[in-house]
Design a protein around this motif. Structure first.
Motif, mmCIF file in Angstrom:
data_model
loop_
_atom_site.group_PDB
_atom_site.id
_atom_site.type_symbol
_atom_site.label_atom_id
_atom_site.label_comp_id
_atom_site.label_asym_id
_atom_site.label_seq_id
_atom_site.Cartn_x
_atom_site.Cartn_y
_atom_site.Cartn_z
ATOM 1 N N LEU A 85 9.315 -4.038 -10.121
ATOM 2 C CA LEU A 85 8.191 -4.338 -9.234
ATOM 3 C C LEU A 85 8.673 -5.054 -7.974
ATOM 4 C CD1 LEU A 85 5.053 -4.257 -9.015
ATOM 5 C CD2 LEU A 85 5.066 -6.567 -9.956
ATOM 6 N N ARG A 86 8.282 -4.507 -6.832
ATOM 7 C CA ARG A 86 8.654 -5.126 -5.559
ATOM 8 C C ARG A 86 7.665 -4.674 -4.489
ATOM 9 N NH1 ARG A 86 11.775 -0.912 -6.691
ATOM 10 N NH2 ARG A 86 12.154 0.663 -5.104
ATOM 11 N N LEU A 87 7.673 -5.374 -3.374
ATOM 12 C CA LEU A 87 6.805 -4.998 -2.265
ATOM 13 C C LEU A 87 7.228 -3.641 -1.716
ATOM 14 C CD1 LEU A 87 6.513 -8.345 -0.274
ATOM 15 C CD2 LEU A 87 4.718 -7.214 -1.588
ATOM 16 N N ALA A 88 6.257 -2.819 -1.362
ATOM 17 C CA ALA A 88 6.550 -1.514 -0.784
ATOM 18 C C ALA A 88 6.794 -1.604 0.713
ATOM 19 C CB ALA A 88 5.394 -0.544 -1.073
ATOM 20 N N ARG A 89 6.480 -2.739 1.300
ATOM 21 C CA ARG A 89 6.700 -2.994 2.726
ATOM 22 C C ARG A 89 7.288 -4.383 2.886
ATOM 23 N NH1 ARG A 89 0.994 -2.317 4.986
ATOM 24 N NH2 ARG A 89 0.484 -0.402 3.956
ATOM 25 N N PRO A 90 7.944 -4.643 3.990
ATOM 26 C CA PRO A 90 8.440 -6.006 4.228
ATOM 27 C C PRO A 90 7.269 -7.000 4.288
ATOM 28 C CG PRO A 90 9.446 -4.472 5.776
ATOM 29 C CD PRO A 90 8.374 -3.720 5.045
ATOM 30 N N ARG A 91 7.515 -8.193 3.815
ATOM 31 C CA ARG A 91 6.480 -9.231 3.797
ATOM 32 C C ARG A 91 5.878 -9.452 5.182
ATOM 33 N NH1 ARG A 91 7.779 -15.105 1.427
ATOM 34 N NH2 ARG A 91 8.729 -13.749 -0.116
ATOM 35 N N THR A 92 6.691 -9.336 6.211
ATOM 36 C CA THR A 92 6.214 -9.559 7.576
ATOM 37 C C THR A 92 5.191 -8.514 8.024
ATOM 38 O OG1 THR A 92 8.113 -8.340 8.434
ATOM 39 C CG2 THR A 92 8.319 -10.739 8.310
ATOM 40 N N GLY A 103 -10.290 -15.521 3.180
ATOM 41 C CA GLY A 103 -9.018 -14.952 3.635
ATOM 42 C C GLY A 103 -8.422 -13.999 2.624
ATOM 43 N N GLY A 104 -7.102 -13.990 2.520
ATOM 44 C CA GLY A 104 -6.407 -13.105 1.593
ATOM 45 C C GLY A 104 -5.668 -12.005 2.327
ATOM 46 N N LEU A 105 -5.036 -11.154 1.572
ATOM 47 C CA LEU A 105 -4.314 -10.016 2.137
ATOM 48 C C LEU A 105 -5.244 -8.816 2.269
ATOM 49 C CD1 LEU A 105 -1.033 -10.230 0.026
ATOM 50 C CD2 LEU A 105 -1.306 -10.827 2.432
ATOM 51 N N ARG A 106 -4.999 -8.001 3.287
ATOM 52 C CA ARG A 106 -5.753 -6.744 3.426
ATOM 53 C C ARG A 106 -5.403 -5.792 2.283
ATOM 54 N NH1 ARG A 106 -7.284 -7.389 8.739
ATOM 55 N NH2 ARG A 106 -5.447 -7.744 9.990
ATOM 56 N N GLU A 107 -4.141 -5.755 1.951
ATOM 57 C CA GLU A 107 -3.646 -4.927 0.859
ATOM 58 C C GLU A 107 -2.303 -5.491 0.408
ATOM 59 O OE1 GLU A 107 -3.120 -0.975 2.302
ATOM 60 O OE2 GLU A 107 -1.667 -1.546 3.790
ATOM 61 N N LEU A 108 -1.895 -5.140 -0.787
ATOM 62 C CA LEU A 108 -0.609 -5.581 -1.320
ATOM 63 C C LEU A 108 0.096 -4.358 -1.920
ATOM 64 C CD1 LEU A 108 1.294 -7.975 -1.797
ATOM 65 C CD2 LEU A 108 0.184 -8.285 -4.009
ATOM 66 N N PRO A 109 0.719 -3.552 -1.070
ATOM 67 C CA PRO A 109 1.366 -2.343 -1.587
ATOM 68 C C PRO A 109 2.648 -2.707 -2.340
ATOM 69 C CG PRO A 109 1.732 -2.563 0.783
ATOM 70 C CD PRO A 109 0.823 -3.683 0.373
ATOM 71 N N VAL A 110 2.740 -2.190 -3.560
ATOM 72 C CA VAL A 110 3.920 -2.440 -4.391
ATOM 73 C C VAL A 110 4.474 -1.127 -4.928
ATOM 74 C CG1 VAL A 110 3.184 -4.757 -5.082
ATOM 75 C CG2 VAL A 110 2.547 -2.795 -6.489
ATOM 76 N N THR A 111 5.673 -1.191 -5.386
ATOM 77 C CA THR A 111 6.310 -0.044 -6.018
ATOM 78 C C THR A 111 7.126 -0.571 -7.193
ATOM 79 O OG1 THR A 111 7.682 1.906 -5.646
ATOM 80 C CG2 THR A 111 8.329 -0.111 -4.506
ATOM 81 N N TRP A 112 7.457 0.309 -8.155
ATOM 82 C CA TRP A 112 8.293 -0.085 -9.292
ATOM 83 C C TRP A 112 9.129 1.061 -9.753
ATOM 84 C CZ3 TRP A 112 2.960 0.043 -9.726
ATOM 85 C CH2 TRP A 112 2.421 0.995 -10.576
#
Length: 112
Positions: A85-92, A103-112
């Motif tokens: 499991l890791r982010l599918a995009r850079p954190r930035t 607040g919060g994130l718009r989305e949290l794309p992940v991959t594994w």
């Protein structure tokens, strides 16, 4: 709702008795005098007691204890269940929501 009958001053701002005051929960728990590295997410934080995520006093969430246990177990189980499991995009590139009070994130794309 708490009602006060006297004017008060908080952080150099005068609040007149009867004024409505709206507190942003997203601003809580970020005081570096109270929390070590307050902007870092850490479920094992030693100084987490006293945070305001579930309210306070008569407004304290009745399900807070169960929610903490559930979230702790989810965050502990995820790496074991999905070792890659890791982010599918850079954190930035993760976008923050500004359209919600919390607040919060718009989305949290992940991959594994």
């Amino acid at each position: 709702m708490v009602s006060h009958s006297a004017d008060v001053e908080v952080g150099g701002v005068r609040i007149v008795a009867g004024d409505a005051v709206l507190l942003a929960p997203a601003a809580a728990n970020r005081d570096p005098d109270r929390f070590d590295d307050p902007e870092r997410f850490d479920i094992d934080r030693d100084d987490a007691g006293g945070h305001l995520a579930f309210g306070h006093g008569p407004h304290f969430c009745i399900g807070a204890g169960l929610a903490r246990i559930e979230l702790t177990e989810v965050f502990r189980a995820l790496p074991a269940r999905f070792p890659g499991l890791r982010l599918a995009r850079p954190r930035t590139e993760l976008g923050l929501r500004s359209d919600l009070f919390t607040g919060g994130l718009r989305e949290l794309p992940v991959t594994w």
